[in-house]
Scaffold this active site. Structure first.
Site, PDB file in Angstrom:
ATOM      1  N   TYR D 317       0.860  -1.205   0.000  1.00  0.00           N
ATOM      2  CA  TYR D 317       0.000   0.000   0.000  1.00  0.00           C
ATOM      3  C   TYR D 317       0.887   1.243   0.000  1.00  0.00           C
ATOM      4  O   TYR D 317       1.675   1.452   0.924  1.00  0.00           O
ATOM      5  CB  TYR D 317      -0.883  -0.022   1.243  1.00  0.00           C
ATOM      6  CG  TYR D 317      -2.095   0.871   1.184  1.00  0.00           C
ATOM      7  CD1 TYR D 317      -2.002   2.206   1.548  1.00  0.00           C
ATOM      8  CD2 TYR D 317      -3.328   0.385   0.759  1.00  0.00           C
ATOM      9  CE1 TYR D 317      -3.119   3.036   1.497  1.00  0.00           C
ATOM     10  CE2 TYR D 317      -4.448   1.205   0.695  1.00  0.00           C
ATOM     11  CZ  TYR D 317      -4.338   2.527   1.072  1.00  0.00           C
ATOM     12  OH  TYR D 317      -5.441   3.343   1.021  1.00  0.00           O
ATOM     13  N   TYR D 368      -6.002   5.139  -7.082  1.00  0.00           N
ATOM     14  CA  TYR D 368      -6.034   5.148  -5.608  1.00  0.00           C
ATOM     15  C   TYR D 368      -7.436   4.740  -5.164  1.00  0.00           C
ATOM     16  O   TYR D 368      -8.290   5.585  -4.870  1.00  0.00           O
ATOM     17  CB  TYR D 368      -5.671   6.552  -5.104  1.00  0.00           C
ATOM     18  CG  TYR D 368      -5.633   6.682  -3.588  1.00  0.00           C
ATOM     19  CD1 TYR D 368      -5.063   5.686  -2.787  1.00  0.00           C
ATOM     20  CD2 TYR D 368      -6.184   7.795  -2.959  1.00  0.00           C
ATOM     21  CE1 TYR D 368      -5.033   5.811  -1.405  1.00  0.00           C
ATOM     22  CE2 TYR D 368      -6.150   7.921  -1.565  1.00  0.00           C
ATOM     23  CZ  TYR D 368      -5.570   6.927  -0.793  1.00  0.00           C
ATOM     24  OH  TYR D 368      -5.551   7.049   0.576  1.00  0.00           O
TER      25      TYR D 368
END
Lengths: 143, 381, 142, 413
Positions: D317, D368
């Site tokens: 991430y 995102y």
């Protein structure tokens, strides 16, 4: 050195029963840190119960030296991520106090943004933003 | 086929003092409640490795860890519309993800009605979610602006469909308040409600009487769940969780499921009850005590029918006749509106420590979410 | 006009959300005093409140058809104390079941709170609140 | 308080004795991701979030070869605003058996899959879909600073009262602060940091789904670009996106006779170590490391029974490059403090390197969607369906948001 943009209010702290003594002291230009009077640990942010003793009634606020050193910092170079009420560029520092806890604050008038470096010795000072808000900043300190 | 039946048990309950207005913060109430639940179960606070809360109140687990000194958490979740906290806790423990998971609530319903700021909420332009927008688009322009109004809309239709009179509807709160009068913690019920009091009660939004609406309360409540075999060698009689379930239904909203075929049937609760009994391997007839959602008393009869405790339209008479003990600690009407205070009462019935102990209390049903996404639990000795 | 408003702003549909915009066409229709309800192009199911996908056949193609505006009162409440500063108490909120099926929350225009009954036939009427807001309301039918 | 946690973290020794025993874990190898779906990733979707959520969920069901009404479990972030009751009414889910939401934004990216797997493994639900939809490019932006001034007079929570009044109010700047401490302690240079953004952009240029698919970026471009908040540049930030993504979890038995090759969940873990906050983790014993990513990764390794060196491909991430780079250390792909050298030149994280990472372009260059697009890429790698396919990988590590209570999982094919 931080310059405020007139007309845009600076956000106030969120004051409740757990942290009121901390911010009341700042209003009187005094700096306190929370300490459990049983295990003597310091805690930041202030909290209602000691995680070591699991007691609700041992959390005091004791005067602190306000001395420490810059642990880390950032500098807002564009307005993308900055708070609109403060002129670019401005810095925010994480200061490790002698008591071991760390707090975040801006640099006072005697420190230029470029001078800030990790390990820099600093000392707390108070700034009256307006009649309803007083905040702390950090100024230079001889080691 | 694996199942959650009897795999987990409530090993500890923690309840702070109830108050009609406290200076203490939700953080302080949550921390004390969780500590009390660990002490009640007889485990170290440090051994708690899972925390579950409702999105609307309290402080998220990263705060609560700061006061509990928990080194690390292996499970955390927050329930929101349509999710069930207890089912989260049960799957966390039953799947072997965590050992001791606490569902905690801390709420200052009496002091402030503001939403807890524990989650990151930016103001008006980014509304909470699509259900809030439905309310603003379709209900608030017409003045239907309060949950009381929505409950009254359900009550009006229900009383019309089955010809229920106010006198019959009074039986619900009169029955519950008799238990409340025997419970010192029920701040809002010192003596049972009389029929006169009920009939003369003001109606802020007719036909819902103000006396039928549960008041808010400031309190922290924590429910500690662990594996059943672990609970057996802890301090308290384990309240074994026979089943936990949740229910949803198409066109369901939050007290405003107007486009459901028959909104007074509470289809979410019916779906939930079907799964709850299937997993527990019992039927509605085996229930000895029920702790139902009495945030608005007129919704209790509809919930009892949806749970199969009685036939359609018989709910009000069923509650009035007290054929099944309901909300034996005085429910939210007595203790203030916090769903998990009825889980605590269900556990007391299992342990035999209730202020209105029912003698053959073997199997206790807990249900929440009347008129909206439903949540249920069946526990036993 | 049974609902009395104060001078405070009346709550109005959000319509600009990035979360849920499907009810936009319905409110455009109301401005032109037409009550449009959403219908699935593939299976013909009436969808209310409007939404981006049909729960029956999962088609994302919907159309808007004009409803007759006729219906019956399905339920109602009466606020004796106003919960919102824009409304003067007492006022009634009704739930109308339209002949086409959907049930909608609204107000009556010519029926006093004490006269409202479940099952009463009603017909749509429009009330211009201000230049951006027109609300669909209901009057006694026939 | 916290003494053993510091020792554990610094000695890289994960103390497992008080954890639930691996034998008691019903999830390991008994649950699988069988369907993945997403909408187009764009800068202006022109659609609402509910619409995109339904499309992503339907695509995931089609990919798995199940009907939408077979879905009986919903799983998302508390930040998600599509409201589960209305998702049920729009998708027509007749018997929803499980629903759960996880807080802390990106930190929940793998926790949602863990909760879905827990519901499947305990027989509560059969097919649980994890989904997330957001219009963060055209709609509200979490990460901006100006949003607060318009809406608030005081910090939203007590703990933000120690940062917001100082003009310190965005996740990127909070992360930049502990990121700088890490760079200081291990003398990591800006040149080294740049390689993360450069390699991820190379991946994105081969991935038609990526927002920066047609925008190359050299290391020199990186060094010349504007510094947003020192020490982080524009190219260190994730790309705000409009879109939705979803993946479906079911049991290992059911997975066998579905359309795609199952991707099994070998081990998943959540974490929230001491003095945890939302990025402002300044009162940890040391702030030059991601305790939450280290603990989540090692709980996943403990359950899976594998170690960092066994992993073939990683999807870490990266809301900002530093989050992804430091996660390389926390997943034991390199020593603590050595990630700067590890990514220098970029070869180690390229598709044939020691640890191919964020092979879809990551949150910096693909999209995102709060980590859901990383989970989908991890599944594609193990199915052999990626645009930057690693040579027959067996184990993929996916991590969730750094700086917040986090999660991680080990997937296998």
């Amino acid at each position: 050195m931080v310059e405020y943009v007139p007309g845009i209010p600076i956000l106030k702290p969120y004051i409740d029963a757990d942290n009121k003594p901390y911010w009341d002291a700042v209003n009187d230009h005094k700096f306190v840190v929370q300490q459990c009077n049983k295990c003597k640990n310091y805690y930041q942010p202030p909290r209602p119960m000691c995680p070591e003793c699991l007691t609700l009634d041992t959390m005091d606020f004791v005067p602190a030296s306000g001395k420490g050193e810059v642990h880390s910092y950032i500098i807002y170079t564009t307005d993308k991520m900055a708070y609109p009420g403060m002129k670019i560029p401005y810095a925010v520092m994480v200061v490790e106090l002698d008591e071991g806890v760390r707090i975040t604050a801006n640099n006072a008038d005697d420190i230029d943004t470029e001078e800030i470096h990790i390990g820099m010795p600093v000392e707390i000072t108070f700034v009256d933003i307006d009649d309803s808000l007083t905040l702390y900043q950090f100024k230079k300190r001889e080691a | 086929m694996t199942s959650i039946k009897d795999m987990t048990a409530i090993a500890g309950i923690g309840l702070t003092e109830y108050s009609k207005g406290t200076e203490r913060t939700e953080w302080s109430l949550a921390s004390e409640a969780i500590k009390l639940a660990a002490d009640d179960a007889g485990i170290k606070v440090k051994d708690i490795d899972g925390l579950v809360k409702d999105i609307d109140d309290g402080w998220d687990c990263s705060y609560v860890q700061k006061t509990l000194g928990i080194d690390n958490l292996l499970y955390s979740s927050e329930s929101h519309w349509g999710t069930s906290s207890m089912l989260n806790v049960v799957t966390a423990v039953a799947s072997g993800t965590a050992n001791n998971v606490v569902y905690y609530r801390s709420r200052k319903g009496a002091t402030t009605t503001r939403r807890s700021p524990s989650d990151y909420r930016v103001a008006k332009e980014t509304l909470d979610d699509s259900i809030s927008i439905l309310r603003i688009d379709f209900y608030e322009p017409y003045g239907l602006a309060t949950p009381q109004g929505c409950a009254a809309m359900l009550q009006q239709r229900y009383m019309h469909e089955y010809g229920i009179t106010p006198e019959q509807m009074a039986g619900v709160i009169i029955g519950i308040s008799e238990y409340g009068a025997k419970n010192p913690l029920a701040l809002y019920t010192d003596k049972p409600v009389t029929m006169d009091e009920y009939l003369n009660s003001e109606m802020t939004v007719a036909p819902l009487r103000d006396i039928d609406c549960a008041p808010g309360v400031d309190a922290g409540i924590a429910i500690l769940v662990t594996r059943t075999e672990m609970a057996k060698d802890l301090q308290q009689t384990p309240a074994v969780i026979m089943s936990a379930a949740q229910g949803a239904a198409i066109e369901g909203e939050f007290l405003t499921g107007y486009n459901q075929e028959k909104m007074t049937d509470f289809p979410e609760t019916m779906n939930m009850a079907e799964e709850l009994y299937r997993v527990a391997g019992i039927t509605a007839k085996d229930i000895n005590v029920a702790q139902l959602d009495d945030r608005f008393a007129p919704l209790v009869p509809m919930q009892a029918e949806a749970l199969g405790l009685c036939g359609k339209g018989e709910g009000a008479a069923f509650c009035g006749a007290k054929s099944l003990p309901i909300n034996t600690a005085g429910g939210s009407i007595g203790e203030g509106f916090m769903d998990s205070n009825r889980i605590v009462e269900a556990v007391r019935q299992v342990r035999g420590t209730s202020t209105s102990q029912i003698d053959n209390a073997e199997i206790i049903l807990y249900a929440a979410g009347a008129g909206g996404p439903a949540d249920g639990l069946i526990i036993r000795k | 006009m049974t609902v009395q408003y104060t001078d405070k702003p009346i709550p109005r549909p959000a319509l600009w959300g990035i979360i849920y915009r499907s009810s936009g066409s319905l409110w455009e229709g109301v401005k032109e005093e037409k009550f449009l309800i959403q219908k699935c192009k593939d299976c013909g199911k009436i969808l209310h409140p409007p939404r981006p996908m049909c729960p029956a056949c999962h088609s994302t193609e919907q159309e808007y058809v004009e409803a007759s505006g006729k219906g019956k009162i399905y339920s109602y409440v009466t606020y004796n104390k106003s919960p919102h500063k824009a409304f003067k108490a007492p006022y009634s909120v009704i739930l109308v079941e339209l002949d086409e099926g959907p049930r909608v929350i609204s107000n009556t225009v010519d029926v006093k709170p004490e006269e409202i009954e479940i099952g009463m036939p009603v017909e749509i009427a429009y009330e211009k609140i201000d230049d951006e807001l027109t609300l669909y309301k209901f009057k006694k039918a026939g | 308080m916290g003494r053993n946690i510091l020792e554990e973290y610094m000695n890289r020794k994960y103390d497992a004795d008080i954890k639930p025993s691996p034998q008691a874990n019903l999830i390991k190898d008994k649950t699988a991701i069988v369907g993945i779906g997403e909408t187009e990733y764009s800068k202006n979707s022109g659609r609402d979030e509910l619409d995109m959520a339904c499309e992503a969920i339907k695509n995931a069901a089609d990919d798995a070869g199940i009907k939408v009404e077979d879905i009986d479990g919903l799983e998302t972030f508390t930040l998600d605003r599509t409201a589960m009751p209305f998702i049920v009414s729009t998708l027509g889910l007749k018997n929803l058996r499980f629903a759960s939401e996880v807080s802390f934004g990106g930190g929940a990216a793998c926790a949602v899959t863990l909760h879905a797997a827990a519901a499947v493994a305990t027989g509560v639900a059969k097919n649980v879909v994890c989904y997330r939809a957001l219009n963060e490019a055209s709609g509200h932006r979490f990460g901006r600073g100006d949003g607060y001034a318009k809406y608030m007079i005081s910090a939203p929570t007590p703990h933000y009262g120690y940062t917001f009044p100082m003009g310190f109010c965005t996740p990127l700047s909070w992360a930049g602060c502990w990121g700088r401490r890490w760079m200081h302690e291990f003398n990591v240079t800006y040149e080294q940091i740049g390689w993360w953004a450069v390699v991820l952009r190379e991946y994105a240029n081969k991935n038609p789904r990526a927002i920066f698919h047609d925008k190359p970026m050299t290391h020199e471009d990186y060094m010349n670009v504007q510094m947003i908040v020192e020490p982080l540049r524009l190219f260190d930030c994730c790309v705000d996106t409009d879109g939705a993504a979803a993946h479906i979890v079911t049991s290992a038995e059911r997975a066998k006779d579905l359309k795609q090759k199952p991707v099994y969940i070998l081990g998943a873990g959540q974490s929230a170590p001491i003095e945890q906050e939302i990025q402002t983790i300044y009162n940890r014993p040391v702030i030059s490391g991601l305790f939450e990513t280290w603990y989540a990764a090692h709980e996943a390794y403990r359950v899976a029974g594998v170690e960092g060196k066994d992993i073939d491909v990683a999807e870490l991430y990266d809301p900002y490059s530093l989050g992804g780079i430091m996660s390389l250390e926390e997943c034991d792909f390199c020593e603590r403090g050595d990630a700067g050298n590890f990514i220098e030149g970029g070869d180690n994280i390229r598709v044939d390197g020691k640890m191919p990472t964020n092979t879809n372009g990551g949150l910096l260059s693909e999209a995102y969607i709060h980590g859901y697009n990383l989970v989908n890429e991890g599944v594609r790698q193990l199915r052999g369906q990626s645009y930057n396919q690693v040579k027959d990988p067996e184990l993929c590590m996916v991590t969730a948001g750094p700086g917040v209570p986090s999660s991680a999982m080990v997937l296998r094919n």
